[in-house]
Design a protein around this motif. Sequence first.
Motif, PDB file in Angstrom:
ATOM      1  N   LEU A   3       0.851  -1.172   0.000  1.00 18.28           N
ATOM      2  CA  LEU A   3       0.000   0.000   0.000  1.00 18.28           C
ATOM      3  C   LEU A   3       0.893   1.230   0.000  1.00 18.28           C
ATOM      4  O   LEU A   3       1.828   1.319   0.800  1.00 18.28           O
ATOM      5  CB  LEU A   3      -0.898   0.010   1.239  1.00 18.28           C
ATOM      6  CG  LEU A   3      -1.978  -1.069   1.262  1.00 18.28           C
ATOM      7  CD1 LEU A   3      -2.625  -1.142   2.625  1.00 18.28           C
ATOM      8  CD2 LEU A   3      -3.011  -0.793   0.189  1.00 18.28           C
ATOM      9  N   GLN A   4       0.645   2.141  -0.889  1.00 17.57           N
ATOM     10  CA  GLN A   4       1.463   3.330  -1.013  1.00 17.57           C
ATOM     11  C   GLN A   4       0.712   4.525  -0.464  1.00 17.57           C
ATOM     12  O   GLN A   4      -0.320   4.918  -1.016  1.00 17.57           O
ATOM     13  CB  GLN A   4       1.846   3.575  -2.461  1.00 17.57           C
ATOM     14  CG  GLN A   4       2.829   4.719  -2.639  1.00 17.57           C
ATOM     15  CD  GLN A   4       4.106   4.512  -1.868  1.00 17.57           C
ATOM     16  OE1 GLN A   4       4.773   3.488  -1.967  1.00 17.57           O
ATOM     17  NE2 GLN A   4       4.471   5.499  -1.032  1.00 17.57           N
ATOM     18  N   ALA A   5       1.262   5.112   0.604  1.00 23.83           N
ATOM     19  CA  ALA A   5       0.677   6.309   1.181  1.00 23.83           C
ATOM     20  C   ALA A   5       1.287   7.542   0.546  1.00 23.83           C
ATOM     21  O   ALA A   5       2.492   7.573   0.260  1.00 23.83           O
ATOM     22  CB  ALA A   5       0.921   6.327   2.689  1.00 23.83           C
ATOM     23  N   SER A   6       0.468   8.560   0.318  1.00 18.80           N
ATOM     24  CA  SER A   6       0.941   9.816  -0.262  1.00 18.80           C
ATOM     25  C   SER A   6       0.085  10.968   0.247  1.00 18.80           C
ATOM     26  O   SER A   6      -0.953  10.751   0.876  1.00 18.80           O
ATOM     27  CB  SER A   6       0.886   9.752  -1.792  1.00 18.80           C
ATOM     28  OG  SER A   6      -0.446   9.580  -2.234  1.00 18.80           O
ATOM     29  N   GLY A   7       0.527  12.189  -0.032  1.00 16.08           N
ATOM     30  CA  GLY A   7      -0.251  13.366   0.316  1.00 16.08           C
ATOM     31  C   GLY A   7       0.258  14.131   1.521  1.00 16.08           C
ATOM     32  O   GLY A   7      -0.325  15.150   1.907  1.00 16.08           O
ATOM     33  N   GLY A   8       1.331  13.660   2.135  1.00 12.06           N
ATOM     34  CA  GLY A   8       1.869  14.356   3.283  1.00 12.06           C
ATOM     35  C   GLY A   8       2.559  15.649   2.888  1.00 12.06           C
ATOM     36  O   GLY A   8       2.695  15.981   1.712  1.00 12.06           O
ATOM     37  N   GLY A   9       3.016  16.381   3.904  1.00 16.99           N
ATOM     38  CA  GLY A   9       3.706  17.637   3.649  1.00 16.99           C
ATOM     39  C   GLY A   9       3.847  18.448   4.911  1.00 16.99           C
ATOM     40  O   GLY A   9       3.593  17.960   6.017  1.00 16.99           O
ATOM     41  N   LEU A  10       4.256  19.693   4.719  1.00 16.65           N
ATOM     42  CA  LEU A  10       4.415  20.635   5.822  1.00 16.65           C
ATOM     43  C   LEU A  10       3.189  21.550   5.849  1.00 16.65           C
ATOM     44  O   LEU A  10       2.836  22.155   4.818  1.00 16.65           O
ATOM     45  CB  LEU A  10       5.689  21.457   5.622  1.00 16.65           C
ATOM     46  CG  LEU A  10       5.911  22.620   6.596  1.00 16.65           C
ATOM     47  CD1 LEU A  10       6.069  22.108   8.016  1.00 16.65           C
ATOM     48  CD2 LEU A  10       7.131  23.426   6.167  1.00 16.65           C
ATOM     49  N   VAL A  11       2.571  21.661   6.999  1.00 19.48           N
ATOM     50  CA  VAL A  11       1.370  22.489   7.126  1.00 19.48           C
ATOM     51  C   VAL A  11       1.410  23.209   8.465  1.00 19.48           C
ATOM     52  O   VAL A  11       1.989  22.709   9.436  1.00 19.48           O
ATOM     53  CB  VAL A  11       0.104  21.613   6.993  1.00 19.48           C
ATOM     54  CG1 VAL A  11       0.006  20.595   8.110  1.00 19.48           C
ATOM     55  CG2 VAL A  11      -1.149  22.457   6.900  1.00 19.48           C
ATOM     56  N   GLN A  12       0.822  24.379   8.504  1.00 14.81           N
ATOM     57  CA  GLN A  12       0.765  25.134   9.747  1.00 14.81           C
ATOM     58  C   GLN A  12      -0.309  24.568  10.674  1.00 14.81           C
ATOM     59  O   GLN A  12      -1.273  23.943  10.202  1.00 14.81           O
ATOM     60  CB  GLN A  12       0.469  26.599   9.460  1.00 14.81           C
ATOM     61  CG  GLN A  12       1.585  27.323   8.743  1.00 14.81           C
ATOM     62  CD  GLN A  12       1.307  28.805   8.597  1.00 14.81           C
ATOM     63  OE1 GLN A  12       0.170  29.257   8.700  1.00 14.81           O
ATOM     64  NE2 GLN A  12       2.357  29.579   8.355  1.00 14.81           N
ATOM     65  N   PRO A  13      -0.162  24.785  11.966  1.00 12.41           N
ATOM     66  CA  PRO A  13      -1.227  24.360  12.891  1.00 12.41           C
ATOM     67  C   PRO A  13      -2.573  24.927  12.462  1.00 12.41           C
ATOM     68  O   PRO A  13      -2.666  26.094  12.070  1.00 12.41           O
ATOM     69  CB  PRO A  13      -0.766  24.953  14.229  1.00 12.41           C
ATOM     70  CG  PRO A  13       0.720  25.007  14.117  1.00 12.41           C
ATOM     71  CD  PRO A  13       0.994  25.367  12.678  1.00 12.41           C
ATOM     72  N   GLY A  14      -3.577  24.074  12.537  1.00  8.91           N
ATOM     73  CA  GLY A  14      -4.903  24.463  12.086  1.00  8.91           C
ATOM     74  C   GLY A  14      -5.170  24.147  10.629  1.00  8.91           C
ATOM     75  O   GLY A  14      -6.318  24.263  10.174  1.00  8.91           O
ATOM     76  N   GLY A  15      -4.148  23.761   9.900  1.00  8.09           N
ATOM     77  CA  GLY A  15      -4.294  23.461   8.492  1.00  8.09           C
ATOM     78  C   GLY A  15      -4.836  22.067   8.231  1.00  8.09           C
ATOM     79  O   GLY A  15      -5.159  21.318   9.161  1.00  8.09           O
ATOM     80  N   SER A  16      -4.916  21.732   6.940  1.00  9.97           N
ATOM     81  CA  SER A  16      -5.491  20.457   6.516  1.00  9.97           C
ATOM     82  C   SER A  16      -4.595  19.755   5.506  1.00  9.97           C
ATOM     83  O   SER A  16      -3.858  20.403   4.756  1.00  9.97           O
ATOM     84  CB  SER A  16      -6.868  20.685   5.870  1.00  9.97           C
ATOM     85  OG  SER A  16      -7.787  21.252   6.772  1.00  9.97           O
ATOM     86  N   LEU A  17      -4.695  18.453   5.493  1.00 11.16           N
ATOM     87  CA  LEU A  17      -4.054  17.618   4.488  1.00 11.16           C
ATOM     88  C   LEU A  17      -4.974  16.445   4.196  1.00 11.16           C
ATOM     89  O   LEU A  17      -5.738  16.014   5.069  1.00 11.16           O
ATOM     90  CB  LEU A  17      -2.702  17.076   4.964  1.00 11.16           C
ATOM     91  CG  LEU A  17      -1.507  18.026   5.006  1.00 11.16           C
ATOM     92  CD1 LEU A  17      -0.327  17.330   5.676  1.00 11.16           C
ATOM     93  CD2 LEU A  17      -1.131  18.485   3.608  1.00 11.16           C
ATOM     94  N   ARG A  18      -4.873  15.914   2.985  1.00  8.26           N
ATOM     95  CA  ARG A  18      -5.612  14.705   2.618  1.00  8.26           C
ATOM     96  C   ARG A  18      -4.612  13.653   2.173  1.00  8.26           C
ATOM     97  O   ARG A  18      -3.912  13.832   1.174  1.00  8.26           O
ATOM     98  CB  ARG A  18      -6.604  14.993   1.499  1.00  8.26           C
ATOM     99  CG  ARG A  18      -7.530  13.814   1.199  1.00  8.26           C
ATOM    100  CD  ARG A  18      -8.255  14.019  -0.107  1.00  8.26           C
ATOM    101  NE  ARG A  18      -9.383  13.116  -0.269  1.00  8.26           N
ATOM    102  CZ  ARG A  18      -9.866  12.749  -1.458  1.00  8.26           C
ATOM    103  NH1 ARG A  18      -9.316  13.228  -2.564  1.00  8.26           N
ATOM    104  NH2 ARG A  18     -10.905  11.937  -1.517  1.00  8.26           N
ATOM    105  N   LEU A  19      -4.539  12.581   2.920  1.00  5.27           N
ATOM    106  CA  LEU A  19      -3.659  11.482   2.587  1.00  5.27           C
ATOM    107  C   LEU A  19      -4.408  10.457   1.746  1.00  5.27           C
ATOM    108  O   LEU A  19      -5.607  10.244   1.938  1.00  5.27           O
ATOM    109  CB  LEU A  19      -3.128  10.814   3.849  1.00  5.27           C
ATOM    110  CG  LEU A  19      -2.430  11.711   4.868  1.00  5.27           C
ATOM    111  CD1 LEU A  19      -1.860  10.853   6.004  1.00  5.27           C
ATOM    112  CD2 LEU A  19      -1.347  12.556   4.228  1.00  5.27           C
ATOM    113  N   SER A  20      -3.672   9.810   0.850  1.00  6.04           N
ATOM    114  CA  SER A  20      -4.231   8.733   0.035  1.00  6.04           C
ATOM    115  C   SER A  20      -3.431   7.463   0.266  1.00  6.04           C
ATOM    116  O   SER A  20      -2.227   7.518   0.524  1.00  6.04           O
ATOM    117  CB  SER A  20      -4.184   9.093  -1.448  1.00  6.04           C
ATOM    118  OG  SER A  20      -4.972  10.218  -1.731  1.00  6.04           O
ATOM    119  N   CYS A  21      -4.109   6.334   0.152  1.00  6.81           N
ATOM    120  CA  CYS A  21      -3.482   5.029   0.333  1.00  6.81           C
ATOM    121  C   CYS A  21      -3.944   4.164  -0.830  1.00  6.81           C
ATOM    122  O   CYS A  21      -5.115   3.782  -0.900  1.00  6.81           O
ATOM    123  CB  CYS A  21      -3.930   4.443   1.666  1.00  6.81           C
ATOM    124  SG  CYS A  21      -3.485   2.717   1.935  1.00  6.81           S
ATOM    125  N   ALA A  22      -3.036   3.874  -1.745  1.00  6.28           N
ATOM    126  CA  ALA A  22      -3.388   3.143  -2.956  1.00  6.28           C
ATOM    127  C   ALA A  22      -2.755   1.760  -2.953  1.00  6.28           C
ATOM    128  O   ALA A  22      -1.571   1.607  -2.630  1.00  6.28           O
ATOM    129  CB  ALA A  22      -2.928   3.923  -4.181  1.00  6.28           C
TER     130      ALA A  22
END
Length: 126
Positions: A3-22
């Motif tokens: 399973l390959q996880a992707s979508g991470g990164g650097l974000v400020q507190p209060g921010g959002s990210l969407r991770l995917s698992c393919a």
Amino acid sequence: VQLQASGGGLVQPGGSLRLSCAASGFTLDGYAVGWFRRAPGKEREGVSCISYSDASTSYKDSVKGRFTISRDNAKHTVYLQMNSLKPEDTAVYYCGANLMRSRCLAAMTEHEYAYWGQGTQVTVSS
């Protein structure tokens, strides 16, 4: 087969990210899928799980109300929408397929999961 996880990164507190698992080399049919994370110096811990047939979910207490797990069985992909991120969410996030269950339990037992990929780094910092 992994399973390959992707979508991470650097974000400020209060921010959002969407991770995917393919899924690669296999399908997610019949498997519950879980998101785990490992913070620096800590053990890997379960964050959220989604069942196969009815898409029922479970969450670690500290992410309830902020994270949402979902899956698209046609695309063999699972997602983790992370909102209101906090510095303590900083970790490498992994996804795994539960080879023993198609339905999630409240407790996520790591040894039931397999097909880990390399993970994706999430850093929450100002």
